[in-house]
Design an enzyme around this catalytic site. Sequence first.
Site, mmCIF file in Angstrom:
data_model
loop_
_atom_site.group_PDB
_atom_site.id
_atom_site.type_symbol
_atom_site.label_atom_id
_atom_site.label_comp_id
_atom_site.label_asym_id
_atom_site.label_seq_id
_atom_site.Cartn_x
_atom_site.Cartn_y
_atom_site.Cartn_z
ATOM 1 N N SER A 241 -2.532 2.245 -11.424
ATOM 2 C CA SER A 241 -1.190 2.159 -10.856
ATOM 3 C C SER A 241 -0.107 2.352 -11.909
ATOM 4 O O SER A 241 1.074 2.412 -11.566
ATOM 5 C CB SER A 241 -1.003 0.795 -10.176
ATOM 6 N N GLU B 75 -0.935 8.847 -4.117
ATOM 7 C CA GLU B 75 -0.189 9.599 -5.123
ATOM 8 C C GLU B 75 -1.165 10.449 -5.932
ATOM 9 O O GLU B 75 -2.188 9.942 -6.400
ATOM 10 C CB GLU B 75 0.561 8.653 -6.062
ATOM 11 N N ASN C 292 5.695 2.803 -7.677
ATOM 12 C CA ASN C 292 5.882 1.632 -8.537
ATOM 13 C C ASN C 292 7.105 1.763 -9.436
ATOM 14 O O ASN C 292 7.698 0.758 -9.829
ATOM 15 C CB ASN C 292 4.633 1.374 -9.375
ATOM 16 N N HIS D 60 -3.939 7.766 -6.792
ATOM 17 C CA HIS D 60 -3.532 6.361 -6.655
ATOM 18 C C HIS D 60 -3.361 5.980 -5.194
ATOM 19 O O HIS D 60 -2.428 6.419 -4.519
ATOM 20 C CB HIS D 60 -2.220 6.133 -7.415
#
Length: 284
Positions: A119, A152, A191, A140
């Site tokens: 991540s 992702e 994130n 991800h």
Amino acid sequence: MVQRVGVIGAGQMGGGIAEVAAKAGSDVLVWEATQDALDFGKSRIEKSLDKAVQRGKLSEDDRDAALARLTFTTTLEDFADRELVMEAIIENEKIKKDVFAKLDAIVEDKTAPLCSNTSSLPIQAIASATENPGRIIGLHFFNPVPVLPLVEVIPALTTADATVETARTYATEVLGKTAIEAKDRSGFIVNFLLVPYLLSAVRMVEQGVATKEDIDTGMKLGASHPMGPLTLADMVGLDTCAFIADVMHEEFGDPSYACPPLLRRMVQAGHLGRKSGKGFYDYA
């Protein structure tokens, strides 16, 4: 089309990835470092599939078929025939590099993508540990993997175009995910935006600006979020939030990414959120 896939790690994320892949019809080999961890991961997948049946999301026949497609091992050498491998182990760069170096040597098809579910860690750093960096890519997923539709796709500077195409095609056409592509920088897309938001909510609690309940209610009813930031942090895992914050702060030096002392203390106390039974809220 990719048929034989591997999943490294049978924890919450790895188990979810393995479950989705098996339901999609792939031959799935799942690895864990110890037999105890492997048995626990297998049990988690079985329980998740059973719940899907109970909720009417999956038939008993489809559950049984998915379970039949899953094989479990503690031996990395068993991955020699895999056509694509997805890693979901601890967020530790040294450990990931070691695993990818071994997989690069073991997986016989040197064009088979080796994908990391990290991540926050740089994909290029992981690729640098291999002899064939063109096959390394970030893929991800989001927790819970069987529910959330997003993935992702993160190519490193050395990732081959064919690797990107194979990984994206598998994620979208086989697993049914929606793919977005990000540059290889800490936090990627989600994130990079999400973590400062979560950290700001922690700082508001830490500074006594508002109660955790009011902060969560404010964002749910005032911003139409499905859950408040502190509930979400508990679901993500407070240790994971702290780790991503540290990696992003180291890379960018932006104070908005600095881990708040309260979050650090909660992690030290073992209050990690849902997975430990206690975080900002109690889950016992």
